[in-house]
Design a protein around this motif. Structure first.
Motif, short mmCIF file in Angstrom:
data_model
loop_
_atom_site.label_atom_id
_atom_site.label_comp_id
_atom_site.label_asym_id
_atom_site.label_seq_id
_atom_site.Cartn_x
_atom_site.Cartn_y
_atom_site.Cartn_z
N ASP A 48 58.82 27.92 -5.76
CA ASP A 48 59.16 28.09 -7.18
C ASP A 48 58.82 29.52 -7.59
N ASP A 49 57.86 29.72 -8.48
CA ASP A 49 57.48 31.05 -8.94
C ASP A 49 56.11 31.46 -8.42
N THR A 50 55.69 30.87 -7.30
CA THR A 50 54.38 31.15 -6.74
C THR A 50 54.52 31.72 -5.32
N VAL A 51 53.87 32.85 -5.08
CA VAL A 51 53.81 33.44 -3.74
C VAL A 51 52.54 32.93 -3.08
N ILE A 52 52.69 32.40 -1.86
CA ILE A 52 51.55 31.86 -1.12
C ILE A 52 51.38 32.69 0.15
N VAL A 53 50.20 33.27 0.31
CA VAL A 53 49.89 34.08 1.49
C VAL A 53 48.79 33.36 2.26
N VAL A 54 49.04 33.11 3.55
CA VAL A 54 48.04 32.49 4.42
C VAL A 54 47.59 33.57 5.39
N LEU A 55 46.28 33.82 5.35
CA LEU A 55 45.67 34.88 6.14
C LEU A 55 44.46 34.29 6.86
N ALA A 56 44.60 34.07 8.17
CA ALA A 56 43.57 33.40 8.96
C ALA A 56 43.26 32.05 8.34
N ASP A 57 42.02 31.83 7.91
CA ASP A 57 41.64 30.55 7.31
C ASP A 57 41.72 30.57 5.79
N ASP A 58 42.19 31.67 5.21
CA ASP A 58 42.25 31.80 3.76
C ASP A 58 43.68 31.66 3.26
N GLN A 59 43.80 31.11 2.07
CA GLN A 59 45.09 31.01 1.41
C GLN A 59 44.97 31.60 0.02
N TYR A 60 45.93 32.47 -0.32
CA TYR A 60 45.96 33.10 -1.63
C TYR A 60 47.27 32.74 -2.31
N GLU A 61 47.20 32.51 -3.60
CA GLU A 61 48.40 32.21 -4.37
C GLU A 61 48.41 33.08 -5.61
N PHE A 62 49.59 33.58 -5.97
CA PHE A 62 49.72 34.27 -7.24
C PHE A 62 51.10 34.00 -7.81
N ASP A 63 51.14 33.94 -9.13
CA ASP A 63 52.37 33.65 -9.84
C ASP A 63 53.16 34.91 -10.08
N LEU A 64 54.46 34.77 -9.99
CA LEU A 64 55.35 35.88 -10.29
C LEU A 64 55.45 36.06 -11.80
N PRO A 65 55.78 37.25 -12.26
CA PRO A 65 55.94 37.47 -13.71
C PRO A 65 57.08 36.62 -14.27
N GLU A 66 56.98 36.26 -15.53
CA GLU A 66 58.00 35.42 -16.16
C GLU A 66 59.36 36.10 -16.20
N TRP A 67 59.37 37.42 -16.26
CA TRP A 67 60.64 38.14 -16.37
C TRP A 67 61.41 38.21 -15.06
N ALA A 68 60.77 37.86 -13.96
CA ALA A 68 61.43 37.94 -12.65
C ALA A 68 62.48 36.84 -12.54
N ASP A 69 63.73 37.25 -12.37
CA ASP A 69 64.84 36.31 -12.30
C ASP A 69 65.00 35.73 -10.89
N ASP A 70 64.80 36.57 -9.91
CA ASP A 70 64.96 36.15 -8.52
C ASP A 70 63.94 36.93 -7.70
N ALA A 71 63.39 36.30 -6.68
CA ALA A 71 62.38 36.97 -5.86
C ALA A 71 62.65 36.73 -4.38
N HIS A 72 62.29 37.73 -3.58
CA HIS A 72 62.40 37.63 -2.13
C HIS A 72 61.07 38.15 -1.57
N THR A 73 60.55 37.45 -0.57
CA THR A 73 59.28 37.86 0.04
C THR A 73 59.44 37.95 1.55
N PHE A 74 58.70 38.88 2.14
CA PHE A 74 58.62 38.93 3.59
C PHE A 74 57.38 39.70 4.01
N MET A 75 56.98 39.46 5.25
CA MET A 75 55.79 40.10 5.82
C MET A 75 56.23 40.80 7.09
N LYS A 76 55.89 42.10 7.21
CA LYS A 76 56.22 42.85 8.42
C LYS A 76 55.10 43.86 8.67
#
Length: 81
Positions: free
Chosen positions: A41-69
């Motif tokens: 939905d509007d939440t980015v979830i990052v899993v790093l080793a044994d930790d998980q971080y979540e943050f919400d996207l801004p309300e104004w963001a219409d569409d989002a794309h995420t990737f890790m490299k």
């Protein structure tokens, strides 16, 4: 949690790039980092080793794309038209 809280709490540097039609967030976890990212939905979830971080996207963001490299999380946000 928002992106500012996420990077401050995790100690990760973040860069923001603003363009006419989109914004880009880049968070550097380091090249040796084995992390994954998912967008639910509007939440980015990052899993790093044994930790998980979540943050919400801004309300104004219409569409989002995420990737890790090479240990860099990129979140591309398209502004509302």
């Amino acid at each position: 949690m928002n992106i500012d809280q996420f990077t401050r709490n995790a100690g990760q540097p973040v860069r923001r790039f603003e363009y006419d039609d989109r914004s880009l967030l880049a968070v550097d976890f380091g090249p040796e980092t084995d992390a994954s990212v998912d967008l639910v939905d509007d939440t980015v979830i990052v899993v790093l080793a044994d930790d998980q971080y979540e943050f919400d996207l801004p309300e104004w963001a219409d569409d989002a794309h995420t990737f890790m490299k090479n240990g860099v999380l990129t979140v591309e946000l398209e502004a509302e038209a």
